[in-house]
Design an enzyme around this catalytic site. Structure first.
Site, PDB file in Angstrom:
ATOM      1  N   ASP A 154      -0.858   1.317  -3.933  1.00  0.00           N
ATOM      2  CA  ASP A 154      -1.775   0.326  -4.527  1.00  0.00           C
ATOM      3  C   ASP A 154      -3.096   0.948  -4.957  1.00  0.00           C
ATOM      4  O   ASP A 154      -4.018   0.234  -5.364  1.00  0.00           O
ATOM      5  CB  ASP A 154      -1.997  -0.864  -3.587  1.00  0.00           C
TER       6      ASP A 154
ATOM      7  N   ASP B  31      -1.936   6.397  -3.417  1.00  0.00           N
ATOM      8  CA  ASP B  31      -0.902   5.669  -2.688  1.00  0.00           C
ATOM      9  C   ASP B  31      -0.413   4.527  -3.588  1.00  0.00           C
ATOM     10  O   ASP B  31      -0.829   4.413  -4.745  1.00  0.00           O
ATOM     11  CB  ASP B  31      -1.441   5.161  -1.339  1.00  0.00           C
TER      12      ASP B  31
ATOM     13  N   SER C  36       0.813  -1.218   0.000  1.00  0.00           N
ATOM     14  CA  SER C  36       0.000   0.000   0.000  1.00  0.00           C
ATOM     15  C   SER C  36       0.851   1.275   0.000  1.00  0.00           C
ATOM     16  O   SER C  36       1.557   1.529  -0.959  1.00  0.00           O
ATOM     17  CB  SER C  36      -0.947  -0.049   1.201  1.00  0.00           C
TER      18      SER C  36
ATOM     19  N   ASP D 279      -5.750   2.296  -3.631  1.00  0.00           N
ATOM     20  CA  ASP D 279      -7.092   2.219  -3.043  1.00  0.00           C
ATOM     21  C   ASP D 279      -7.467   3.566  -2.432  1.00  0.00           C
ATOM     22  O   ASP D 279      -8.589   3.764  -1.988  1.00  0.00           O
ATOM     23  CB  ASP D 279      -7.230   1.070  -2.021  1.00  0.00           C
TER      24      ASP D 279
HETATM   25 MG    MG Z   1      -3.443   1.497  -0.094  1.00  0.00          MG
END
Ligand code: MG
Length: 452
Positions: free
Chosen positions: A242, A240, A97, A244
């Site tokens: 990844d 960020d 992440s 999400d």
């Molecule tokens: Mg993330």
């Protein structure tokens, strides 16, 4: 007593220290032993350790008889979308992440595309520590297939949920900072599909994160703030690692705190559809202010996106999210989705025909004051129980830590998940009042520590 592997958002660690190839292999075998029979989707962010850990997880899954569909590099919500719109027993994302390049991690996704619940994590942990794997015999070992269509299907899914014509006709210019992360292949393409002029920063995948650290906090986004101003863009966005999460910058190049963009989207959705908005107890009151004014209600949860998603699912919520730029759109899927968040915010700005900063100026502003107090780790629960008694004459909830509500603000005392400190957050209309509330919370907490 089985030790705990999973943190608030999956398993994370420094590669070679606590996130090792052996752990990933054992995790693969453990997840594969717990999941129902059937194929499992596997994806990753562009971290340099990604292929190594992905292959180890995949080997464990194959050994337990699961077929694997490998999507390659993909945002976490892209993999989740692939799982819930396909026929999978579940999914695994190899990602850390927002953590720096030396970290990596494993997120486990259930068949509905949600991060697995705590009871499911406990089942995986039990198999892991007992090494009670259900390995397949040679004829039943799984097969691996690569499917790179998941990224395109994810973009199509988002485009289908916004008014693309409204966005297209607004002629917007947006600066996108992908942090060299998993969104490089999705967010710029998504905006182009929506007729937005895209200026891309850190737009090629590189797991060493050469452009900026992958956490979209203000101090990491100097280049984005400058570029939005320099290019006269209507807004900027940063993901960020990844993707999400999505954090925004207004047309003046001002960083927008995540609770304000959360409130903006909540206001828009509730004013059109009514309903319930779910957010953790730590979120700014500005969210509840705009939701109430629009005729909706707010439901508070413990801190952590997987918990917010579960409660949204159970309560049939219209929207939910966290103050860090993680927003969840139930008509799309029950997880944080940075790409969907970007499309929605662009849609709101396009539809309003106003400046982004003007829309945000309508959200009530509060000041936050933070402090912390150290304690002796074994006394945690006794201190919290004592604090609840001490605060009993006030309006208190204990959803996560102890939160005291005042007419004009609140103070939250919450134990840190990683070290023996209580974090104190206080929010009020002015910095002085927020500091005073934090001091009241700190005084009560110190009394509780002395009496515990
Ligand atoms: Mg993330």
């Amino acid at each position: 007593m089985i030790p705990r592997l999973f943190g608030t958002n999956g398993i994370r660690g420094v590669v070679g220290q606590d996130m090792t190839v052996d752990l990933a292999l054992r995790m693969g075998k453990s997840i594969g032993s717990v999941f129902e029979p059937g194929p499992i989707a596997v994806g990753r962010d562009p971290r340099t350790s990604g292929p190594m850990l992905r292959d180890a997880v995949a080997a464990g899954l194959l050994a337990t008889g699961h077929d694997i569909v490998d999507t390659g590099v993909i945002p976490t919500p892209g993999l989740q979308y692939f799982v819930h719109t396909g026929r999978f027993s579940g999914g695994v994302v190899v990602t850390a992440s927002h953590n720096p390049a030396e970290f990596n991690g494993i997120k486990v996704i259930d068949s509905q595309g949600m991060e697995v619940s705590r009871p499911e994590e406990e089942r995986i942990e039990a198999v892991y520590f007992r090494e009670a794997y259900r390995l397949a015999d040679w004829k039943a070992v799984g097969r691996l297939r690569v499917d790179t269509s998941a990224v395109g299907a994810y973009i199509d899914g988002i485009v289908s949920k916004v008014h693309a014509d409204v966005i297209r006709s607004a002629g917007l210019r947006v600066v996108v900072d992908c942090a060299n992360g998993a969104s490089c292949g999705t967010s710029p393409a998504l905006l182009s599909r929506l007729g937005v002029e895209v200026i891309s920063l850190n737009g090629h995948p590189d797991g060493t994160f050469p452009g900026r650290p992958p956490e979209p906090v203000r101090e990491n986004l100097g280049a984005l703030l400058r570029e939005v101003r320099a290019s006269n863009a209507h807004l900027g966005v940063a993901h960020d690692g990844d993707a999400d999460r999505a954090i925004f910058v207004d047309e003046r190049g001002e960083y927008v705190f995540g609770d304000r963009s959360l409130a903006l989207v909540a206001k828009d959705l509730v004013s059109r559809h009514g309903g319930v908005v779910v957010t953790p107890v730590s979120s700014s009151r500005c969210v509840e202010d705009v939701v109430r004014a629009a005729g909706g209600t707010v439901v508070y949860t413990k801190v952590g996106a997987p918990i917010v998603a579960r409660v949204m699912y159970e309560r049939g919520a219209v929207f939910g999210g966290e103050e860090n730029g993680g927003m969840i759109f139930p008509n799309h899927q029950f997880c944080r989705d940075g790409g969907m968040t970007l499309a929605r915010v662009v849609e709101i700005v396009a539809g309003s025909r106003r400046r982004f900063s003007e829309l945000l100026a309508e959200i009530p502003a509060y000041s936050l004051h933070k402090t912390s107090v150290r304690y002796k780790a074994p006394e945690r629960d006794a201190i919290l129980a004592r604090l609840k008694v001490l605060a009993s004459s006030l309006r208190v909830d204990d959803i996560d830590g102890i939160k005291v509500h005042y007419e004009d603000g609140w103070v939250l005392v919450r134990p840190s998940g990683t070290e023996p400190i209580f974090r104190i957050f206080a929010e009020a209309p002015t910095p002085g009042r927020a500091k005073a509330l934090a001091e009241e919370g700190e005084a009560l907490l110190k009394k509780a520590i002395a009496g515990a």
